[in-house]
Each structure stands twice: as C-alpha cells, then as structure tokens.
Design a protein around this motif. Sequence first.
Motif, short mmCIF file in Angstrom:
data_model
loop_
_atom_site.label_atom_id
_atom_site.label_comp_id
_atom_site.label_asym_id
_atom_site.label_seq_id
_atom_site.Cartn_x
_atom_site.Cartn_y
_atom_site.Cartn_z
N LYS A 221 0.83 -1.21 0.00
CA LYS A 221 0.00 0.00 0.00
C LYS A 221 0.86 1.26 0.00
N THR A 222 2.15 1.12 0.23
CA THR A 222 2.99 2.30 0.34
C THR A 222 3.33 2.87 -1.03
N THR A 223 3.70 4.15 -1.03
CA THR A 223 4.09 4.78 -2.29
C THR A 223 5.37 4.17 -2.83
N ASN A 224 6.27 3.76 -1.92
CA ASN A 224 7.50 3.08 -2.37
C ASN A 224 7.16 1.91 -3.27
N TYR A 225 6.30 1.07 -2.76
CA TYR A 225 5.96 -0.16 -3.47
C TYR A 225 5.30 0.15 -4.81
N GLN A 226 4.32 1.04 -4.75
CA GLN A 226 3.60 1.38 -5.97
C GLN A 226 4.53 2.00 -7.01
N PHE A 227 5.48 2.75 -6.53
CA PHE A 227 6.43 3.40 -7.44
C PHE A 227 7.26 2.35 -8.18
N ILE A 228 7.76 1.36 -7.46
CA ILE A 228 8.59 0.34 -8.09
C ILE A 228 7.77 -0.49 -9.08
N VAL A 229 6.51 -0.72 -8.72
CA VAL A 229 5.65 -1.47 -9.64
C VAL A 229 5.57 -0.76 -10.99
N GLN A 230 5.58 0.57 -10.96
CA GLN A 230 5.38 1.34 -12.19
C GLN A 230 6.60 1.40 -13.10
N LEU A 231 7.76 1.02 -12.58
CA LEU A 231 8.98 1.19 -13.38
C LEU A 231 9.15 0.06 -14.38
N ARG A 232 9.71 0.40 -15.54
CA ARG A 232 10.01 -0.62 -16.56
C ARG A 232 11.40 -1.18 -16.32
N LYS A 233 11.47 -2.50 -16.18
CA LYS A 233 12.77 -3.09 -15.87
C LYS A 233 12.92 -4.46 -16.49
N LYS A 234 14.14 -4.78 -16.85
CA LYS A 234 14.40 -6.11 -17.42
C LYS A 234 14.88 -7.03 -16.30
N PHE A 235 15.99 -6.68 -15.68
CA PHE A 235 16.49 -7.46 -14.56
C PHE A 235 16.26 -6.66 -13.28
N CYS A 236 16.16 -7.37 -12.17
CA CYS A 236 15.87 -6.67 -10.93
C CYS A 236 16.44 -7.43 -9.72
N LEU A 237 17.16 -6.73 -8.88
CA LEU A 237 17.68 -7.35 -7.67
C LEU A 237 17.15 -6.60 -6.45
N LEU A 238 16.61 -7.34 -5.51
CA LEU A 238 16.16 -6.74 -4.25
C LEU A 238 17.08 -7.24 -3.14
N LEU A 239 17.68 -6.31 -2.41
CA LEU A 239 18.63 -6.70 -1.36
C LEU A 239 18.02 -6.41 0.01
N THR A 240 17.97 -7.42 0.84
CA THR A 240 17.51 -7.21 2.21
C THR A 240 17.97 -8.35 3.10
N ALA A 241 18.32 -8.00 4.33
CA ALA A 241 18.72 -9.06 5.26
C ALA A 241 17.49 -9.64 5.95
N THR A 242 16.39 -8.91 5.87
CA THR A 242 15.19 -9.37 6.57
C THR A 242 14.00 -9.37 5.62
N PRO A 243 13.92 -10.38 4.76
CA PRO A 243 12.83 -10.42 3.79
C PRO A 243 11.46 -10.60 4.46
N VAL A 244 11.48 -11.13 5.66
CA VAL A 244 10.21 -11.19 6.38
C VAL A 244 10.51 -10.95 7.86
N GLN A 245 9.72 -10.04 8.44
CA GLN A 245 9.97 -9.74 9.84
C GLN A 245 8.83 -10.22 10.72
N ASN A 246 7.65 -9.78 10.40
CA ASN A 246 6.52 -10.10 11.28
C ASN A 246 5.39 -10.83 10.59
N ASP A 247 5.27 -10.57 9.31
CA ASP A 247 4.03 -10.91 8.67
C ASP A 247 4.33 -11.68 7.40
N MET A 248 3.68 -12.79 7.20
CA MET A 248 3.94 -13.61 6.02
C MET A 248 3.64 -12.85 4.73
#
Lengths: 594, 380
Positions: free
Chosen positions: A194-221
Amino acid sequence: MNEDLQPQHAEERVPLRIDRSWLESFRTRIDHNGPWDDWTLFQLAYEAEQARLVKSFDELQCLTHLTSVEPLPHQLDTARKVLHEMRGRAILADEVGLGKTIEAGLILKEYMVRNLVKRTLILVPASLVLQWVRELNHKFGISAVAQKKPYHWQSEVVVASMDTAKREPHRSILMEQEYDMIIIDEAHKLKNRKTTNYQFIVQLRKKFCLLLTATPVQNDMNELYNLITLLKPGQLGRQGEYSANYVADKRLPKNEGGLQQELSKVMIRNRRGEGGVHFTKRIVKNIPLTLSAEEQALYDGVTTFVKEQYQSNGGDLGSMFAMITLQREVCSSRDAVFLTLVNLSKKLAEDSPIRSKIWELVDLIKGIKENTKAETAMNLIREMNEKVIVFTEYRATQEYLMQYFSNHGLLAVPYRGGMNRGKKDWMMDLFRGRAQVMIATEAGGEGINLQFCHHMINFDLPWNPMRVEQRIGRVHRLGQTNDVKIYNLSTQGTIEEHILNLLHEKINMFELVIGRLDMILERFEEQGSFERNLSRILLEANSKEDIEREVHSLGQSLNSIRDEVHTDKTIQAQDERRAAVQSFLNQYSTEAEA
Amino acid sequence: MNTDQISSYIMRYLDAMSCSIMEKTPVYVTVKLSEQADRLLTNRPYYWGFIDRTGTEAETMRYTFVFDPANMPADSFRAPISYVTAPGVPANPVAAGEAAIQRTFGVAPGFNGGARGPDRIPRENVDFGSRRLAQIMEVAKESGRFVSLYESLDSGSEIQFARGRHSVAYEPWIMLNVKLEFACDLKREELHSIGFSLISGTLHTDFMDKMMQCELTPKLPAQVHTMAWRYTLDQAVQQIEQLLTEHVRNSDETWAVEASERLEDEWDRLAAYYEPLLKEEAENKAKAAANEGTVSVTESEIKAKADQASESIILTIEVTEDKRDDTEHETTDKEPPNERTLEEQYEMRRNEIEWQFQPRIEMSIINAAIVYLRSNKVMT
C-alpha cells in the motif's frame, strides 16, 4: 537491402538482425580511395574484440575484469545462481555482513560485460548513496554516478535514494525510462504494497531486478508475498492462493517444504557459519598499566569532583552529562580532561566556587610530566612492528598522540568523522602505504575497511559496547586473512579496569560471534541503556568495593541474557509466532540448497 | 589478457599514435602523449578548444600506465587520486610523510593537485578490466575501422624479377571482421573474419589471422598493378553474410528453444496472476456502472418529485461511492495522477519478459578492409 535474408523462415527461427550501417561509410572510402585508418589500430580493434569476447553462455566473465575485489565463494555461487537459474530477477537475502553489495556488483558487472545491461537504476537509503557509488567505481570499475541534478538521470548507471526518486518531478522522469537493471538496497522497505514506495517500483520498466535485504520477512507472512510479487508477479500465485497454500496464520507459515521450494526460485539467503564464510579469530590481550603518582592524583581529583557535583545536584543523572564526560576523559588523557575543564569553567559565573575547584584540577594536570598510557602504547606498537590502528574517543587525545608519536619518530595518520570523503580516502591510502599507525576517533560509519591491518589498540574504552564492536568490525571483517589481535590498555584502579573486566571476562564480548552482541544489548537495554547504568554505578558508589559489586551484578545480568540469546529461549517465550517466521527463515538457506 | 599482452597492446597503441615514451619497464610505461592521443584520451575538450582558438602551442599530458599493479614498486608519497609530481619529490620519505601530516593540521601549504601543470604525471592502472584500458580499446575501435592495404614485395629476387620484366598483379580481397551475438537473457558471442576475393569469388575464413602473418603496407609498391574487380562490394558483402547466415542456421539452437520456453512459462505465470485480476476489475466496473445508472435514474425520478428529494439523493450517492472504494482497495492503492492501470501494468510486465528472454541473433561489423595480395599467393 532487405533486413532479413530468410524472411520465409522468420517465424519459426530465431530472428537474425544484420547491421549494415557501416556499409555506406566503407563504400564512400573506396570511392574516394580514403581516408584510410591505420593498420595497427585496425589490428588493435580486432584484438580488443577478441580479448573481450564472451565465449560461452555459462561462464562468469566478469572475474577477468575485476582486479580490486576478490569475491568469496558464497558470493560467486550467488552470482552464478542469479544469472543462470533465476535469470536476473532475485532477492538477495544474505545475513548482515556477508556482502550483498558485492554480490549485486558481480551480477551487474557480468551483465555489463556481456553487454546485456546498460541503463541501470540503483535505489538505496540516502545515507548509502555515496558508498554505493564508490564501491561500484572502485571495486567494479562501473562508472556509477550519484543523482544530484535532474540530468543525472540520463547517465547509464545512477544511484539515488528511494525518497528522491519517488517524488515529483523525478518520478515522472523515471516512469518514462526503460531500465535494463534495477537494484534496490534495503528492500524490506517494500514489504507493504500500500505504500508509495511499493507502488512506485511497480510502475517502473525493468528487465532485470535485484532486491537486497537481510530481513525479507519480519513479522508478517504477507511481507514475503509482496516482495516476491513485486519481483515476479504470480510467482506465489495470487494473494488468495498464497494465503490458502502457505499461510496458517498471519505469522505462521504452513506447507513449509512447498513454500521453500517456491522461494528457492527467487531468493538466496546465505548465513553465517555456512561453508565458505569464514571469519578469522579475535585474540584479545589486556595490557595492565599503573598510573604515575601525579596521574593517579588527577584521576582521584576528578572522580571526587564529579561525585561532589552529582551529590550537590540531588542525584539527577540527566544533567550530569558534562561530569560523566569528564570521568570518561580522565581515563583517556590529561589533554582531553583539560579541554573539558576549561570549557566548563568558561560557562560558570565569575564568582562560582566550582571555578576554583576546576583550577585546582588544572593545576594537577600541570603537574603531570609523563603519559603512562601513550608510552605503553608506543612500546607496544614498536614491539609488534606491523600496521596498527589506535582507537580513542577523544579529539584531544588523538592530537596528543599524533604529536607524541611524531616526536618519537613513529609515522601516524589521523582519521576522524569530520573529515570529508577525499581526506578520509587519503588518510586510508597513507595508512596502507606509508604510515605504521592510524589514530582514529571514529569507528562507526561506512567506508573504513582496514582488512590489511590486523592489530588494534583500544587506547580508551567507550562505555557503549556497540562502539567497541564497531571498532573491531573495522578490522575484523570479510576479507581479513589474519587473526585479529586486540589490545586493551587497562589502567589499574580506574573505572576502565572494571568495564574491561566486565566486557572481557564476564561476557567475553571481544570474542562473540559477529551480530550476537546486538541481540544481547537490545535485550539488555529494554531496562535502560548500558552507559546510563555504568554512570549511575560510578556516581553513586561510595567505595571501590561498591563499584566492584555493582559492576559484577551488571555483568551477571548481561551474562544471563547472553545465555538466553544463545539458546534462543527468550525469543520463543517472548513471541512464539514471530519465532516461527524467523526459524522458517533460518532454515531457509540450508533447505533450499537440498 | 595477461600482463605481457596488455603491455604489448598499450605499447603498440602508443606507437601507432606517435606518442613519445619516456620510460618503459615490464611493469609500467611513462609516456608523453601525442596531440592526437591526448585529444582522444584525456577528455579535455575545453583545453583543446582553447588551444585551437588561440593557436597556442599545446602541452600534452604525461601518464604512467601500470600494466602490473601488483608488482609496481611502492612509490613515493601519493594522494589517493594517484598523482605524483615529477620534479620536487622530497628525497627523504620521512620528511614527505611529516609534511603530509602537518598538512592535515593546516601547517604546510595544502596539496595543490593539478595546479603545477606540466609537472603532474597521473598514474593509472591499465590491468584488464580497468577503465583506461577499456577506453583505449574503444578508441582503437573507433580509429581502426577501415583500411586499404597492399602486400609488400619483400624478397630481393622477386623485386629484381618484377623490375626486369613486368609489374606483378595484385588480387583485391574484401575482408570483414564480424561479431555474432546470440542473446536471450544471457549471451554468447563469436568472432569471424572472412575474406572474399573480388576476382575469383572464393571465401576464406580466419582471414585476419592470415593477414597478421603478412607484411602489409598502405602504399602501392612499385612495379605492381591491381586487378580489376569482377565482383562488386555489395556482392562481396552479400556472399559473406550468406556464409555466416548459414553458419548461424547450422549452429546449435537449444539455447534459443529453451529461452522461448522460458518466455512462454513466464507469460503463463503472468496470465495466471493478472487475468483473474483484470476480470475482477471489469466486473467491478460493470457493477459500478450499473450503480451509477441507478443514480441517474433515481435522480431523474427525484427531479420529477422535486420537493422531498434532498435526503434520498445523498443516500444513493453515498452507497455508490462506498462500493467503488471497496473494489479499488483490492486492486490498487490511492492513485496518484500518473498511475498506470492494471491493464497497462500487465502489458508492461509482458513486454519486460519478452525483452528479457526473447532469443535473437545479431551480426555486426567490427571493421572492414580491402587487401591487395599477390594473385599467386596460396591461401591455405
């Protein structure tokens, strides 16, 4: 001329594009018999292509192009897996400190060497923008730029902060671009769709994409679902399907085997202690030293002064900041105390009785001829005869040491937080090349990686154990090939001796596994900060025995937390559900391999 | 490329650009660039603009290129950007070190970077993967595109023979150095060098290797004549392209088949995700539209009974808006003005997948040459 020589087969066969843009230019030269190029350059052009030719689909090409970074085995494995199995869309979820940036750099470089990626957008937290730019440039030879002006968006590799990029007018510019590669650091900020961050990334045109995070899930599935759906919509089905298949409760996965298999197609998580990731040992040595009579007098004088002030203040810890600083500084050097005392007296009214007390202390300082600590440190450095970094908390101590060492023919360079980037780099370079000693006041912050040095001296001890850990982390990190030797200067009969005793003997802090200390402190500080506890002990104790007893009990409580953390008991007791998510994640890497 | 190869590469480049070598060791070379090389390599358009407009004599840059950084001797005091100062390096390293330390305290005059003009010799690594080497390679590619060459008449007897009798006939060849790129989400490349005789119409592969064995010169040697072309340039190009096209068509296409399969799989995955969502959206829209219809009907009815209307209008409208809110919640967030619709997103994702996986082959020219060789030259 037609574009395709066999149009009749075009549908079934792989399209073949023939570039003939050169032909007219060649024809013109033939017609005019020139101008012709140089034969040597002609050969060099051919040889350049030969040298850079990508001969196979599979092999990692980028390694021959990298000279300033030596990737570790797990980083190479990750790069290969992302390229060949995940096809360039992946979540890199290594634990902290295993080099996600290096992995991302390797993957990016490989695509660039293969000429499959040109335009790249890298979105990171604002504080990391320059670090990314530097690492890409220095380690990978990728000409990345930090976005500062609107025209920077046109550069091939741009690093920017998410907060900037998602705002107008940048947002509209980015929406019109086509990116061969998008890399997002700290991607757990995208866990909520629901955040603007998320919606913004959805809108971008991309071929390859890497997401970096040490905590892909913290509290919620759902966080996991959102992250993966951003990367590859439909990988885990639609929201409803995902919930039905894999989620027992908001925080509890089910069908873990199935979920892990799905995850292994898009996510890589390396963990510490698994093959390939090896940290060298930490060897700790305490150097006890005894103060000269004059120095001891100053220490006692300051301690008494601080205690008096505390008592006359009605035991209010909050307003005692300057006093506590004083108490800490007296363990470091007389120069540090002197500065604070002078500043203190300047703030006081002309006729304040405290002023005379301060000047008594200053007289004590004047009486001191030698500096036992500096002398001990210098002998130590001379003895080991290798590169060494000396940490102190105080500017004044740093400057004193610079002067002291230089008077004794020891080449040292300073390093502190306030220096600008160029100067910091220069100091690092000097230390690497010429100086035997670096005297640093700043341990935190990014950028100082001193793997080439494996001796460090804690000239004084911060009262915050995390800062001690940060100091060690400058030297003891991935890429360090030697065991790291840590020397603590411990002055007998001062608070420092107690603290050292506490950190070293009681909780064995110096040899803890990286990352463990955060957990212990986090738990401990639920009852108030460590520093505050220490200050209180010091100010309220009436005798040496008092201090000893209090520090001892502090140590005990730390110790019991340490044991709890070790067995992970508290985690489960505290929040079983959260633990379920976490333990699922913990198993993840190992099972995904199988 | 190993250190020796790089060293030879750089030296040949510098030589071809007529740069003057100041010092050369197996580990590094210090060179004063020629004007031509300086214009291409140093990225100083303003400087050269100034020189060109004022007619001042140009001072070209000097560089130390290090082939083998690992074996570069630890050198005098350097700033992180690797500038050394040619004259005036303090002889005593300790003094240099101290000066640097003092500088950090603002005692000595600060480092004056490039202000010393021609004294400055930047030092750069040119190991494989370095930007400078990549740049030199790029520049070489730009300035080594088309050549026209003649075989030298070397051996004395032949020259005697030729001088005595008649001129030697040279056969024209077109040589194309071609790069083939087989790309999907990964890539493989091939390099081909094909020669085509404009007299006999024969094709030879690995032509460049053969040419590099020959003694070639840009000038037509004496007592030599070139034979008239029997094929046109276009025919030559077409023949070479055809040869390579056949080669491409005969090569292993497993990679392309696999890539196409991946493409289809990914599209299926997207379809399974987006199509139900789109359907849902369409249904919701239809519902909303139906509701709006109700509104207008209600409104007209209400207008007819103008008096008691106000309450019920508000009520109907409220209901409609509520519903719309609900449906939007499922699919997207609050929409900023330039948000893409779900359908556009789907289309965009589909295009991304195609862009990523679509197998394709590209044939491009690295450089091209006309070479005149003795017609009796045996091509093996």
